[in-house]
Enzyme design. Structure first.
Site, PDB file in Angstrom:
ATOM      1  N   LYS A 197       0.812  -1.199   0.000  1.00  0.00           N
ATOM      2  CA  LYS A 197       0.000   0.000   0.000  1.00  0.00           C
ATOM      3  C   LYS A 197       0.852   1.258   0.000  1.00  0.00           C
ATOM      4  O   LYS A 197       0.366   2.347  -0.260  1.00  0.00           O
ATOM      5  CB  LYS A 197      -0.888   0.018   1.250  1.00  0.00           C
ATOM      6  CG  LYS A 197      -1.776  -1.173   1.424  1.00  0.00           C
ATOM      7  CD  LYS A 197      -2.522  -1.034   2.781  1.00  0.00           C
ATOM      8  CE  LYS A 197      -3.011  -2.361   3.245  1.00  0.00           C
ATOM      9  NZ  LYS A 197      -3.464  -2.343   4.642  1.00  0.00           N
ATOM     10  N   GLY A 198       2.104   1.119   0.360  1.00  0.00           N
ATOM     11  CA  GLY A 198       2.945   2.275   0.679  1.00  0.00           C
ATOM     12  C   GLY A 198       3.088   3.337  -0.385  1.00  0.00           C
ATOM     13  O   GLY A 198       3.358   4.498  -0.080  1.00  0.00           O
ATOM     14  N   GLU A 239       7.477   2.554  -6.306  1.00  0.00           N
ATOM     15  CA  GLU A 239       7.633   2.025  -4.934  1.00  0.00           C
ATOM     16  C   GLU A 239       7.713   3.176  -3.938  1.00  0.00           C
ATOM     17  O   GLU A 239       8.108   4.290  -4.293  1.00  0.00           O
ATOM     18  CB  GLU A 239       8.948   1.236  -4.850  1.00  0.00           C
ATOM     19  CG  GLU A 239       8.797  -0.264  -5.042  1.00  0.00           C
ATOM     20  CD  GLU A 239       8.284  -0.987  -3.798  1.00  0.00           C
ATOM     21  OE1 GLU A 239       7.651  -0.360  -2.930  1.00  0.00           O
ATOM     22  OE2 GLU A 239       8.523  -2.199  -3.707  1.00  0.00           O
ATOM     23  N   ASP A 240       7.377   2.888  -2.694  1.00  0.00           N
ATOM     24  CA  ASP A 240       7.567   3.882  -1.640  1.00  0.00           C
ATOM     25  C   ASP A 240       9.025   3.937  -1.197  1.00  0.00           C
ATOM     26  O   ASP A 240       9.621   5.001  -1.081  1.00  0.00           O
ATOM     27  CB  ASP A 240       6.642   3.593  -0.438  1.00  0.00           C
ATOM     28  CG  ASP A 240       6.753   2.154   0.068  1.00  0.00           C
ATOM     29  OD1 ASP A 240       7.466   1.331  -0.542  1.00  0.00           O
ATOM     30  OD2 ASP A 240       6.123   1.846   1.098  1.00  0.00           O
ATOM     31  N   ASP A 249      14.583  -0.933   0.433  1.00  0.00           N
ATOM     32  CA  ASP A 249      15.358  -1.158   1.654  1.00  0.00           C
ATOM     33  C   ASP A 249      16.365  -2.287   1.373  1.00  0.00           C
ATOM     34  O   ASP A 249      17.438  -2.031   0.835  1.00  0.00           O
ATOM     35  CB  ASP A 249      14.331  -1.501   2.748  1.00  0.00           C
ATOM     36  CG  ASP A 249      14.909  -1.596   4.126  1.00  0.00           C
ATOM     37  OD1 ASP A 249      16.034  -1.120   4.346  1.00  0.00           O
ATOM     38  OD2 ASP A 249      14.239  -2.147   5.027  1.00  0.00           O
ATOM     39  N   LYS A 300      17.029   3.487   0.602  1.00  0.00           N
ATOM     40  CA  LYS A 300      17.796   3.308   1.843  1.00  0.00           C
ATOM     41  C   LYS A 300      18.938   2.332   1.536  1.00  0.00           C
ATOM     42  O   LYS A 300      18.859   1.146   1.841  1.00  0.00           O
ATOM     43  CB  LYS A 300      16.845   2.716   2.895  1.00  0.00           C
ATOM     44  CG  LYS A 300      17.199   3.037   4.325  1.00  0.00           C
ATOM     45  CD  LYS A 300      16.479   2.127   5.295  1.00  0.00           C
ATOM     46  CE  LYS A 300      15.009   2.358   5.465  1.00  0.00           C
ATOM     47  NZ  LYS A 300      14.423   1.491   6.518  1.00  0.00           N
ATOM     48  N   PHE A 306      14.056   3.715  10.321  1.00  0.00           N
ATOM     49  CA  PHE A 306      12.713   3.309   9.921  1.00  0.00           C
ATOM     50  C   PHE A 306      11.862   4.565   9.790  1.00  0.00           C
ATOM     51  O   PHE A 306      11.752   5.354  10.728  1.00  0.00           O
ATOM     52  CB  PHE A 306      12.090   2.345  10.934  1.00  0.00           C
ATOM     53  CG  PHE A 306      10.876   1.673  10.378  1.00  0.00           C
ATOM     54  CD1 PHE A 306      10.993   0.550   9.577  1.00  0.00           C
ATOM     55  CD2 PHE A 306       9.611   2.188  10.622  1.00  0.00           C
ATOM     56  CE1 PHE A 306       9.867  -0.061   9.029  1.00  0.00           C
ATOM     57  CE2 PHE A 306       8.478   1.587  10.079  1.00  0.00           C
ATOM     58  CZ  PHE A 306       8.617   0.462   9.283  1.00  0.00           C
ATOM     59  N   VAL A 307      11.291   4.763   8.602  1.00  0.00           N
ATOM     60  CA  VAL A 307      10.551   5.998   8.341  1.00  0.00           C
ATOM     61  C   VAL A 307       9.060   5.720   8.124  1.00  0.00           C
ATOM     62  O   VAL A 307       8.676   4.631   7.695  1.00  0.00           O
ATOM     63  CB  VAL A 307      11.133   6.750   7.122  1.00  0.00           C
ATOM     64  CG1 VAL A 307      12.513   7.304   7.440  1.00  0.00           C
ATOM     65  CG2 VAL A 307      11.177   5.873   5.892  1.00  0.00           C
ATOM     66  N   ASP A 347       3.936   3.165   6.509  1.00  0.00           N
ATOM     67  CA  ASP A 347       3.302   2.888   7.799  1.00  0.00           C
ATOM     68  C   ASP A 347       4.229   2.190   8.776  1.00  0.00           C
ATOM     69  O   ASP A 347       5.266   1.642   8.404  1.00  0.00           O
ATOM     70  CB  ASP A 347       2.091   1.980   7.587  1.00  0.00           C
ATOM     71  CG  ASP A 347       2.508   0.532   7.330  1.00  0.00           C
ATOM     72  OD1 ASP A 347       3.344   0.307   6.441  1.00  0.00           O
ATOM     73  OD2 ASP A 347       2.024  -0.366   8.045  1.00  0.00           O
ATOM     74  N   ARG A 376       0.291   6.500   7.830  1.00  0.00           N
ATOM     75  CA  ARG A 376       0.348   6.679   6.374  1.00  0.00           C
ATOM     76  C   ARG A 376      -0.070   8.080   5.957  1.00  0.00           C
ATOM     77  O   ARG A 376       0.382   8.612   4.952  1.00  0.00           O
ATOM     78  CB  ARG A 376      -0.586   5.683   5.671  1.00  0.00           C
ATOM     79  CG  ARG A 376      -0.133   4.244   5.752  1.00  0.00           C
ATOM     80  CD  ARG A 376      -0.941   3.399   4.772  1.00  0.00           C
ATOM     81  NE  ARG A 376      -0.874   1.986   5.092  1.00  0.00           N
ATOM     82  CZ  ARG A 376       0.117   1.165   4.731  1.00  0.00           C
ATOM     83  NH1 ARG A 376       1.135   1.644   4.043  1.00  0.00           N
ATOM     84  NH2 ARG A 376       0.089  -0.107   5.043  1.00  0.00           N
TER      85      ARG A 376
HETATM   86  P1  IMP Z   1      12.653  -4.372   0.987  1.00  0.00           P
HETATM   87  O1  IMP Z   1      12.141  -5.631   0.356  1.00  0.00           O
HETATM   88  O2  IMP Z   1      13.475  -4.669   2.225  1.00  0.00           O
HETATM   89  O3  IMP Z   1      13.413  -3.487   0.036  1.00  0.00           O
HETATM   90  O4  IMP Z   1      11.432  -3.593   1.564  1.00  0.00           O
HETATM   91  C1  IMP Z   1      10.519  -2.935   0.782  1.00  0.00           C
HETATM   92  C2  IMP Z   1       9.235  -2.693   1.541  1.00  0.00           C
HETATM   93  O5  IMP Z   1       9.395  -2.729   2.961  1.00  0.00           O
HETATM   94  C3  IMP Z   1       8.729  -1.305   1.235  1.00  0.00           C
HETATM   95  O6  IMP Z   1       7.918  -1.289   0.093  1.00  0.00           O
HETATM   96  C4  IMP Z   1       7.988  -0.943   2.513  1.00  0.00           C
HETATM   97  O7  IMP Z   1       6.667  -1.409   2.447  1.00  0.00           O
HETATM   98  C5  IMP Z   1       8.717  -1.688   3.601  1.00  0.00           C
HETATM   99  N1  IMP Z   1       9.707  -0.820   4.283  1.00  0.00           N
HETATM  100  C6  IMP Z   1      11.054  -0.879   4.205  1.00  0.00           C
HETATM  101  N2  IMP Z   1      11.638   0.075   4.952  1.00  0.00           N
HETATM  102  C7  IMP Z   1      10.628   0.760   5.510  1.00  0.00           C
HETATM  103  C8  IMP Z   1      10.579   1.906   6.382  1.00  0.00           C
HETATM  104  O8  IMP Z   1      11.597   2.511   6.788  1.00  0.00           O
HETATM  105  N3  IMP Z   1       9.336   2.322   6.740  1.00  0.00           N
HETATM  106  C9  IMP Z   1       8.183   1.721   6.323  1.00  0.00           C
HETATM  107  N4  IMP Z   1       8.191   0.673   5.501  1.00  0.00           N
HETATM  108  C10 IMP Z   1       9.390   0.186   5.095  1.00  0.00           C
END
Ligand code: IMP
Length: 182
Positions: A44-45, A100-101, A104, A132, A153-154, A160, A166
C-alpha cells in the site's frame, strides 16, 4: 493516560516532497513522451506518492496496482514476498514504470521486477520515493528516486508502522520509546 510508544521526527518536509516530485514527474514526462506507459503502484505504501506523481505528468497514463505482503507490525524485512492483489492490465509490449515507496533490502523490488519482466513488457523501469542503500541485500537497478535516506525506519506520506502514520504529510523517522524514555 497511556504514555506514547513512538516518537516521530521530520526527515523530509512536505515542501521538499512537493518540489522533488514535480522534478521527477518532469523527468518521467520527458523520458516517456509518445510511448504507451503504464504506471504500476505497489500497495500500500506507494499510493500517495503515485497519486501526487501522476498529477504532475504532462499526459494521461494508465495506472494499475499490485498488492504484496509487507512486514506486518515488525520493522524488519523477512525477505518473503507474496502477491496479494495482481494486476488487471496486460503488460505485453508496453512500457512499465514500477512505483515504490521505499527500497530497503531490495528483496521486494527484485522479486517484483522479475515477475513483471516475465509478462513480456517493452521495458521495465523503477521509480522509488525513498532509497535506503545502507541495508541493501541484493543489487537492484533504480531508474528514478526521490531521496536517498539514512538507515532509519521511516513513516508518513504513505509509509506505515503497523498500519499507522500513512496519512502524515511529511516523511519522519520513527523512534520506538521504551518504558524509561521521557
Ligand atoms: P525491501 O524488500 O526490504 O526493500 O522492503 C521494501 C518494503 O518494505 C517497502 O515497500 C515498505 O513497504 C517496507 N519498508 C522498508 N523500509 C521501511 C521503512 O523505513 N518504513 C516503512 N516501511 C518500510
Amino acid at each position: 493516560m497511556d504514555r506514547p510508544k513512538e516518537r516521530i521526527s521530520t526527515l523530509i518536509s512536505k515542501e521538499e516532497l512537493d518540489k522533488r516530485i514535480k522534478e521527477l514527474a518532469a523527468q518521467i514526462s520527458r523520458d516517456y513522451a509518445g510511448l504507451d506507459l503504464i504506471i504500476i503502484g505497489v500497495l500500500k505504501g506507494s499510493f500517495i506518492f503515485l497519486a501526487d506523481l501522476i498529477r504532475h505528468l504532462d499526459y494521461h497514463v494508465c495506472v494499475d496496482f499490485m498488492g504484496i505482503s509487507s512486514y506486518g507490525a515488525s520493522t524488519k524485512s523477512s525477505g518473503e514476498v507474496r502477491i496479494t492483489k495482481d494486476l488487471e492490465q496486460n503488460l505485453a509490449g508496453r512500457h512499465v514504470l514500477l512505483v515504490e515507496d521505499i527500497v530497503d533490502t531490495g528483496l521486494t523490488l527484485r522479486y517484483l521486477v522479475d515477475a513483471l519482466k516475465a509478462r513480456q513488457p517493452a521495458s521495465v523501469r523503477v521509480c522509488t520515493l525513498l532509497d535506503k542503500p545502507a541495508r541493501r541485500q541484493v543489487r537492484v537497478a533504480i531508474d528514478y528516486y526521490g531521496f536517498i535516506i539514512p538507515n532509519a525506519f521511516v513513516v508518513g506520506y504513505g509509509l506505515d508502522y503497523a498500519e499507522k502514520y500513512r496519512g502524515l504529510p511529511f516523511v519522519g523517522v520513527l523512534e520506538e520509546l521504551d518504558e524509561q524514555t521521557d
